[in-house]
Design an enzyme around this catalytic site. Structure first.
Site, PDB file in Angstrom:
ATOM      1  NE  ARG A 151      -0.044  50.778  54.546  1.00 16.58           N
ATOM      2  CZ  ARG A 151      -0.512  51.622  53.626  1.00 16.58           C
ATOM      3  NH1 ARG A 151       0.230  52.583  53.170  1.00 16.58           N
ATOM      4  NH2 ARG A 151      -1.744  51.512  53.173  1.00 16.58           N
ATOM      5  CB  ILE A 152      -0.757  44.065  55.863  1.00 16.75           C
ATOM      6  CG1 ILE A 152      -1.263  45.260  56.687  1.00 16.75           C
ATOM      7  CG2 ILE A 152      -1.011  42.755  56.601  1.00 16.75           C
ATOM      8  CD1 ILE A 152      -2.771  45.319  56.866  1.00 16.75           C
ATOM      9  CG  ASP A 171       0.716  44.370  44.820  1.00 16.52           C
ATOM     10  OD1 ASP A 171       0.237  45.077  43.909  1.00 16.52           O
ATOM     11  OD2 ASP A 171       0.667  44.672  46.015  1.00 16.52           O
ATOM     12  CB  ALA A 231      -7.499  41.253  53.087  1.00 13.54           C
ATOM     13  CG  ASP A 256      -9.506  39.252  61.628  1.00 13.20           C
ATOM     14  OD1 ASP A 256     -10.042  38.935  62.720  1.00 13.20           O
ATOM     15  OD2 ASP A 256      -9.121  40.407  61.381  1.00 13.20           O
ATOM     16  CD  GLU A 261     -16.309  41.772  58.971  1.00 12.52           C
ATOM     17  OE1 GLU A 261     -16.165  42.841  59.590  1.00 12.52           O
ATOM     18  OE2 GLU A 261     -15.377  41.204  58.387  1.00 12.52           O
ATOM     19  CG  HIS A 279     -12.739  42.982  60.949  1.00  9.17           C
ATOM     20  ND1 HIS A 279     -13.456  43.348  59.825  1.00  9.17           N
ATOM     21  CD2 HIS A 279     -11.542  43.613  60.847  1.00  9.17           C
ATOM     22  CE1 HIS A 279     -12.717  44.172  59.091  1.00  9.17           C
ATOM     23  NE2 HIS A 279     -11.554  44.348  59.695  1.00  9.17           N
ATOM     24  CB  ILE A 280      -9.494  40.738  66.484  1.00  2.79           C
ATOM     25  CG1 ILE A 280      -8.944  39.362  66.066  1.00  2.79           C
ATOM     26  CG2 ILE A 280     -10.838  40.595  67.176  1.00  2.79           C
ATOM     27  CD1 ILE A 280      -8.563  38.468  67.241  1.00  2.79           C
ATOM     28  N   GLY A 281      -7.976  42.028  63.481  1.00  4.25           N
ATOM     29  CA  GLY A 281      -6.623  42.259  62.959  1.00  4.25           C
ATOM     30  C   GLY A 281      -5.933  43.469  63.557  1.00  4.25           C
ATOM     31  CB  ALA A 282      -6.691  46.995  63.363  1.00  2.00           C
TER      32      ALA A 282
HETATM   33  P1  NAD Z   1      -1.583  48.551  51.131  1.00  2.00           P
HETATM   34  O1  NAD Z   1      -2.313  49.532  50.275  1.00  2.00           O
HETATM   35  O2  NAD Z   1      -0.240  48.918  51.666  1.00  2.00           O
HETATM   36  O3  NAD Z   1      -1.438  47.166  50.332  1.00  2.00           O
HETATM   37  C1  NAD Z   1      -2.458  46.610  49.540  1.00  2.00           C
HETATM   38  C2  NAD Z   1      -1.790  46.025  48.320  1.00  2.00           C
HETATM   39  O4  NAD Z   1      -2.777  45.345  47.539  1.00  2.00           O
HETATM   40  C3  NAD Z   1      -1.167  47.108  47.415  1.00  2.00           C
HETATM   41  O5  NAD Z   1       0.222  46.850  47.259  1.00  2.00           O
HETATM   42  C4  NAD Z   1      -1.921  46.962  46.110  1.00  2.00           C
HETATM   43  O6  NAD Z   1      -1.093  47.160  44.997  1.00  2.00           O
HETATM   44  C5  NAD Z   1      -2.396  45.513  46.192  1.00  2.00           C
HETATM   45  N1  NAD Z   1      -3.498  45.227  45.298  1.00  2.00           N
HETATM   46  C6  NAD Z   1      -4.500  46.047  44.897  1.00  2.00           C
HETATM   47  N2  NAD Z   1      -5.289  45.393  44.023  1.00  2.00           N
HETATM   48  C7  NAD Z   1      -4.768  44.139  43.892  1.00  2.00           C
HETATM   49  C8  NAD Z   1      -5.148  43.000  43.139  1.00  2.00           C
HETATM   50  N3  NAD Z   1      -6.216  43.005  42.336  1.00  2.00           N
HETATM   51  N4  NAD Z   1      -4.400  41.888  43.260  1.00  2.00           N
HETATM   52  C9  NAD Z   1      -3.313  41.850  44.070  1.00  2.00           C
HETATM   53  N5  NAD Z   1      -2.892  42.914  44.784  1.00  2.00           N
HETATM   54  C10 NAD Z   1      -3.628  44.038  44.702  1.00  2.00           C
HETATM   55  O7  NAD Z   1      -2.577  48.187  52.303  1.00  2.00           O
HETATM   56  P2  NAD Z   1      -2.206  47.430  53.674  1.00  2.00           P
HETATM   57  O8  NAD Z   1      -1.953  48.429  54.726  1.00  2.00           O
HETATM   58  O9  NAD Z   1      -1.211  46.371  53.403  1.00  2.00           O
HETATM   59  O10 NAD Z   1      -3.624  46.765  53.998  1.00  2.00           O
HETATM   60  C11 NAD Z   1      -4.142  45.758  53.142  1.00  2.00           C
HETATM   61  C12 NAD Z   1      -5.586  45.476  53.503  1.00  2.00           C
HETATM   62  O11 NAD Z   1      -5.645  44.850  54.779  1.00  2.00           O
HETATM   63  C13 NAD Z   1      -6.452  46.736  53.682  1.00  2.00           C
HETATM   64  O12 NAD Z   1      -6.885  47.269  52.478  1.00  2.00           O
HETATM   65  C14 NAD Z   1      -7.573  46.217  54.514  1.00  2.00           C
HETATM   66  O13 NAD Z   1      -8.569  45.735  53.650  1.00  2.00           O
HETATM   67  C15 NAD Z   1      -6.960  45.048  55.272  1.00  2.00           C
HETATM   68  N6  NAD Z   1      -6.877  45.304  56.720  1.00  2.00           N
HETATM   69  C16 NAD Z   1      -7.506  44.458  57.559  1.00  2.00           C
HETATM   70  C17 NAD Z   1      -7.463  44.670  58.919  1.00  2.00           C
HETATM   71  C18 NAD Z   1      -8.141  43.722  59.879  1.00  2.00           C
HETATM   72  O14 NAD Z   1      -8.534  44.138  60.948  1.00  2.00           O
HETATM   73  N7  NAD Z   1      -8.239  42.444  59.556  1.00  2.00           N
HETATM   74  C19 NAD Z   1      -6.808  45.793  59.434  1.00  2.00           C
HETATM   75  C20 NAD Z   1      -6.133  46.634  58.559  1.00  2.00           C
HETATM   76  C21 NAD Z   1      -6.181  46.377  57.190  1.00  2.00           C
END
Ligand code: NAD
Length: 313
Positions: A151-152, A171, A231, A256, A261, A279-282
């Site tokens: 998604r992100i 991915d 991430a 972030d 932390e 860690h303010i992403g969200a």
């Molecule tokens: P998501 O599940 O939609 O996407 C994660 C992607 O990573 C998936 O497509 C998966 O196939 C891929 N993946 C898994 N293992 C992998 C690998 N070894 N190599 C490459 N790709 C791989 O999740 P999302 O909603 O996009 O969120 C991603 C991450 O962002 C979350 O898991 C979280 O850790 C992080 N996040 C951080 C914040 C923040 O405040 N900074 C907020 C929300 C999410």
């Protein structure tokens, strides 16, 4: 009379609490310690956490009445999913609520690092006009390598396309077609490391991603590459990143998230070519309101035995 008791350990926006209160008693113990949590969790049918609360096997053991744990947000690495399964506790999250907020922060970090916006601002506030010593880089026509194209990652790709960047993505769990539909060009990890001018990480933290960006990975990157990570701490090996910054391999980094932390004022945090955020992403008003609504609805659905949209365990 309320049917269920729900414990909030990291707060929840009022709109989510109001949804819960239609069917449950809601206790807000924001900031509760690990010890206190073990003492009280046995009283609750459900708990809702963000990233701070560690939902350990001991919590599941003590949670005799616990039926569901909700994570307001995406990452569930703070919840022991094996322990949840062993105890028959459902785990749900609200994965779509924070996508835009994290993608926008990622673009912000990219611009902040390449244009040194924090240094320029700090200079102004100290009465210095740093114009002559500031010459940043542009995003235009740079190759952005996105690791983790969910998604992100794909939301970042869409935004990067508006900056006319060339987006490549690695991915292993997405097909080439999926990646292409979402504004990316599918790549192997090695090709991405070798070709990218800027690398942005968007994977979860798991056994396949812990230390994924290590000394070997940095060695494969272009000299002068930029690294962005919003991430999870632990995906980028911080010692290797610091060494790569010091050698000049990495020209700058936007972070972030951190292995520990809050990290304190470490050499990485205080490095002049690193831009850090806590860690303010969200952390946007919009994302938190969406997350509260989504998780409250999902936790109630789990308690009622209704179909779930986002069951993690
Ligand atoms: P998501 O599940 O939609 O996407 C994660 C992607 O990573 C998936 O497509 C998966 O196939 C891929 N993946 C898994 N293992 C992998 C690998 N070894 N190599 C490459 N790709 C791989 O999740 P999302 O909603 O996009 O969120 C991603 C991450 O962002 C979350 O898991 C979280 O850790 C992080 N996040 C951080 C914040 C923040 O405040 N900074 C907020 C929300 C999410």
């Amino acid at each position: 009379m309320s049917e269920w008791k729900v414990l909030l350990t990291d707060g929840l926006e009022e709109n989510g609490q109001a949804i819960l209160r239609q069917f449950a008693t809601v206790d807000n113990h924001s900031g509760i310690s690990a010890e206190e949590l073990l003492e009280v969790v046995g009283n609750y049918d459900a708990m809702i956490v963000r990233g701070r609360t560690k939902v350990t096997p001991a919590v599941f053991e003590a949670g005799k009445n616990l039926k569901v744990v909700g994570r307001a947000g995406v990452g569930v690495d703070n919840i022991d999913l094996n322990a949840a399964k062993a105890k028959g506790v459902t785990v749900v999250n609200s994965p779509t609520a924070t996508t835009i907020a994290v993608a926008e922060l990622t673009m912000g970090l990219m611009l902040a690092v390449l244009r040194e916006i924090p240094r320029a601002d700090a200079g102004m506030k100290a009465g210095k006009w740093l114009k002559k010593e500031m010459e940043g880089g542009e995003l235009w026509r740079k190759t952005l390598g996105i690791i983790g194209f969910g998604r992100i990652g794909s939301a970042v790709a869409q935004r990067a396309s508006a900056f006319e960047m060339n987006v490549i993505a690695y991915d292993p769990l997405r097909t080439r077609e999926e990646i292409e539909q979402r504004c990316g060009c599918s790549s192997t990890l090695d090709d991405l490391l070798e070709q990218s001018d800027i690398i942005s990480i968007h994977t979860p933290l798991n056994d396949t991603t812990r230390n994924l960006i290590n000394e070997d990975a940095f060695a494969k990157m272009k000299d002068g590459v930029y690294l962005i990570c919003a991430a999870r701490g632990g995906v980028v090996n911080e010692e290797a990143l610091l060494a790569a910054l010091e050698s000049g391999k990495v020209a700058g980094a936007g972070l972030d998230v951190f292995a520990v932390e809050p990290p304190g004022v470490t050499p990485l945090v205080s490095h002049p070519r690193v831009v850090c955020t806590p860690h303010i992403g969200a952390q946007t008003v919009e994302a938190q309101v969406r997350a509260a609504e989504d998780i409250a609805t999902e936790v109630l659905a789990a308690l009622k035995g209704e179909p779930l949209r986002w069951k993690v365990a």
